[in-house]
Design an enzyme around this catalytic site. Structure first.
Site, PDB file in Angstrom:
ATOM      1  N   ASP A   1       0.814  -1.205   0.000  1.00  0.00           N
ATOM      2  CA  ASP A   1       0.000   0.000   0.000  1.00  0.00           C
ATOM      3  C   ASP A   1       0.854   1.264   0.000  1.00  0.00           C
ATOM      4  OD1 ASP A   1      -2.660   1.386   0.480  1.00  0.00           O
ATOM      5  OD2 ASP A   1      -1.566   2.034   2.260  1.00  0.00           O
TER       6      ASP A   1
ATOM      7  N   GLU B   1       1.550  -0.022  -4.833  1.00  0.00           N
ATOM      8  CA  GLU B   1       0.678   1.103  -5.121  1.00  0.00           C
ATOM      9  C   GLU B   1       1.525   2.361  -4.978  1.00  0.00           C
ATOM     10  OE1 GLU B   1      -3.256   3.550  -3.588  1.00  0.00           O
ATOM     11  OE2 GLU B   1      -1.958   2.509  -2.179  1.00  0.00           O
TER      12      GLU B   1
END
Length: 575
Positions: free
Chosen positions: A243, A280
């Protein structure tokens, strides 16, 4: 059992069976003690400046929640049945993102197992789970995790996750797990009381930054790397989605991401199956996915928001905020041919140049994960409305066709495949009244600045917000939904069967367009999409031999062109 905990700057005792026991400190700052403790034994650590015993920062199991004691867990006790599993590589695969708590009415790993056959019939290859590590409260998106080593107990705990992975492998599905290493959640984050896990030099939008390059950061990096290896080794997971890696502040000569890539590659060689790391990142920097031999970090893929923005704005007409530079067919052509729209180009949203160009002949398209929808792009809208609430059925089909014929690794968000009517909203279950109020007020203030009345923004703490976000599994067979589901199945099957559509090289992609149509040529396969509300005749610049798939009836092939009905797309084999 050997109990070990890293506490470099203070003393610590082990609390087990109601007794505090002294531990021995090593020169490395680790405290150790060998004690009789069968699996299922509860334990905690006592720090001199903590008002109560604390869970283990590396706790494998938190059955009483993140504030309760840790529990001894034996990874070797689980009886796996996936010995024949050889893995699933990312190139050529289709991803499917889901949230365990809202994927099914029950919201557990075991309930999700019951829906895996649906995913097999759909044709996807890898199931990507939103974060499942333990967080405070019963449910939220998962990005407030504080016990990074322990699967969330309300979902089914450690054994529940293993049952899910084992069942997925039995059906030929790989599993990717979303993990968060850029911050700890706001409640139950006790690890920083043990050691300097947090940086002294700043924060990010979600909390204090993690100490990746300051004093004593070697063990913090080890904490993350060992967690990565645990999911892949002990839980047999096939990949991790990292993330918001742009929020990882690391000025070390060897970046944490490169370190993780090296260690995962070594583990992959050991276990004999492909293991993937997907970042990401909003940096638009291909260095993340450039091989280490060429000076990159060597990650397998990264999410590509520019593809989403190009498709979303073109289909919906929305241009607010970070969508401002997107929306034209020129923009779509740019991302289909080069992955990024902002590639050292001016970003009006950022008020500066942004990104770096991708080398189309050396960086394959499968290293970019593309999507029409995902948890962020739906859930961070004021009311969590999906594309099915914004677009006509025709344009939904056009969007699906463009995504699943693009030269990237496509990802679907749960329910997208049948145009689910349920929203996916921002929900939390913080038990602390102050934190609950802060989240509620912050959400409403955020959207008030965009013109939304506070009453129109769902209360994240209201259980109804969570319940509304669950999929309705009665929908896939209903009129309107079944037609979309059938299209997704046919598109995925065609993508798997046509080598042109799995060819990853961006320099082989040719795109042209008019005012309201776009054509994509990939080898002997041509995709034509009409976004207009009226029929159009579109040049294919080649002779079509047959229709492979059409989203609507009434497609007419001509010598070197095709007549398309309104808001439709066609895939043809061409000479």
């Amino acid at each position: 059992m050997n109990f070990e905990v890293w506490v470099p700057e203070k003393t610590v005792k082990l609390l087990i069976a109601g007794e505090e026991r002294a531990m021995e400190r090593g020169d490395d700052g680790w405290w150790r003690l060998s004690a009789d403790a069968a699996p299922g034994t509860d334990y905690a650590y006592v720090l001199p400046d903590a008002p109560s015993p604390l869970p283990d920062p590396r706790s494998p199991w938190q059955p009483e929640g993140v504030h309760g004691p840790s529990r001894v867990y034996d990874h070797s006790a689980f009886e796996w049945t996936d010995q024949a599993w050889t893995g699933r590589q990312l190139p050529g695969s289709v991803l499917y993102e889901l949230h365990i708590g809202t994927f099914t009415p029950a919201g557990t790993f075991d309930a999700a197992i019951e829906k895996l056959d649906h995913l097999v019939e759909l044709g996807v290859d890898l199931v990507e789970l939103l974060p499942v590590n333990a967080f405070n409260g019963e449910y939220n998106w998962g990005y407030d995790g504080v016990c990074w080593y322990a699967p969330h107990e309300p979902y089914g705990g450690p054994d529940g996750l293993k049952r899910f992975v084992d069942a997925a492998h039995a059906r030929g599905l790989g599993v990717v797990l979303d993990v968060v290493y850029n911050h700890f959640g706001p409640s139950g984050a006790y690890a920083p009381m043990f050691a300097p896990y947090l940086s002294k030099h700043g924060s990010n939008p979600w909390g204090d930054s993690i100490n990746l390059d300051g004093p004593l950061s070697d063990e913090v990096r080890r904490y993350i790397a060992d967690n990565v290896l645990m999911w892949l080794r002990d839980y047999h997971v096939d990949g991790l989605r990292l993330d918001a890696v742009h929020a990882l502040t690391d000025h070390s000569a060897i970046n944490l991401l490169e370190q993780l890539a090296v260690e995962v590659e070594s583990l992959s060689a050991h276990v004999g199956r492909p293991l993937s790391l997907i970042a990401e990142s909003d940096l638009n920097d291909p260095k993340l996915i450039t091989p280490r031999e060429a000076g990159g970090f060597g990650l397998n893929a990264q999410w590509d928001d520019d593809v989403h923005h190009a498709l979303h704005t073109l289909l919906t007409g929305e241009r607010q905020g970070y969508y401002g530079d997107f929306g034209s067919l020129d923009c779509l052509q740019t991302v289909l041919e080069g992955a990024y729209f902002h590639a050292n180009t001016w970003s009006s949203f950022r008020q500066r140049r942004h990104g770096r160009p991708v080398n189309r002949s050396s960086v394959p398209g499968h290293r970019f994960v593309a999507f029409l929808q995902n948890h962020d792009q739906i859930g961070n809208r004021a009311v969590g409305d999906r594309l099915s609430a914004l677009l006509s059925p025709g344009l939904l089909k056009v969007g699906a066709t463009l995504l699943l014929t693009a030269p990237f690794t496509p990802m679907l968000f749960m329910g997208e495949e049948w145009a689910a009517s349920s929203p996916w909203q921002f929900f939390t279950s913080h038990p602390e009244p102050e934190l609950a109020a802060a989240v509620r007020n912050g959400r409403r203030s955020e959207f008030a600045s965009h013109g939304w009345a506070s009453d129109d923004v769902p209360d994240p703490q209201d259980p109804a917000t969570f319940e509304r976000s669950k999929l309705d599994w009665n929908e896939p067979g209903k009129p309107g939904h079944a037609e979309i589901l059938d299209l997704y199945k046919r598109l995925i099957a065609l993508r798997h069967s046509r080598s042109d559509l799995s060819d990853p090289w961006l320099d082989k992609v040719e795109v042209w367009h008019g005012d309201q149509f776009v054509v994509i040529r990939r080898g002997g396969t041509v995709v034509a999409a009409n976004l207009a509300p009226v029929a159009q005749t579109v040049s294919l610049r080649s002779t079509p031999s047959k229709v492979l798939l059409a989203t609507e009836q009434g497609v007419v092939l001509q010598r070197d062109r095709v007549e398309l009905p309104p808001e439709s797309a066609v895939i043809v084999a061409a000479r």
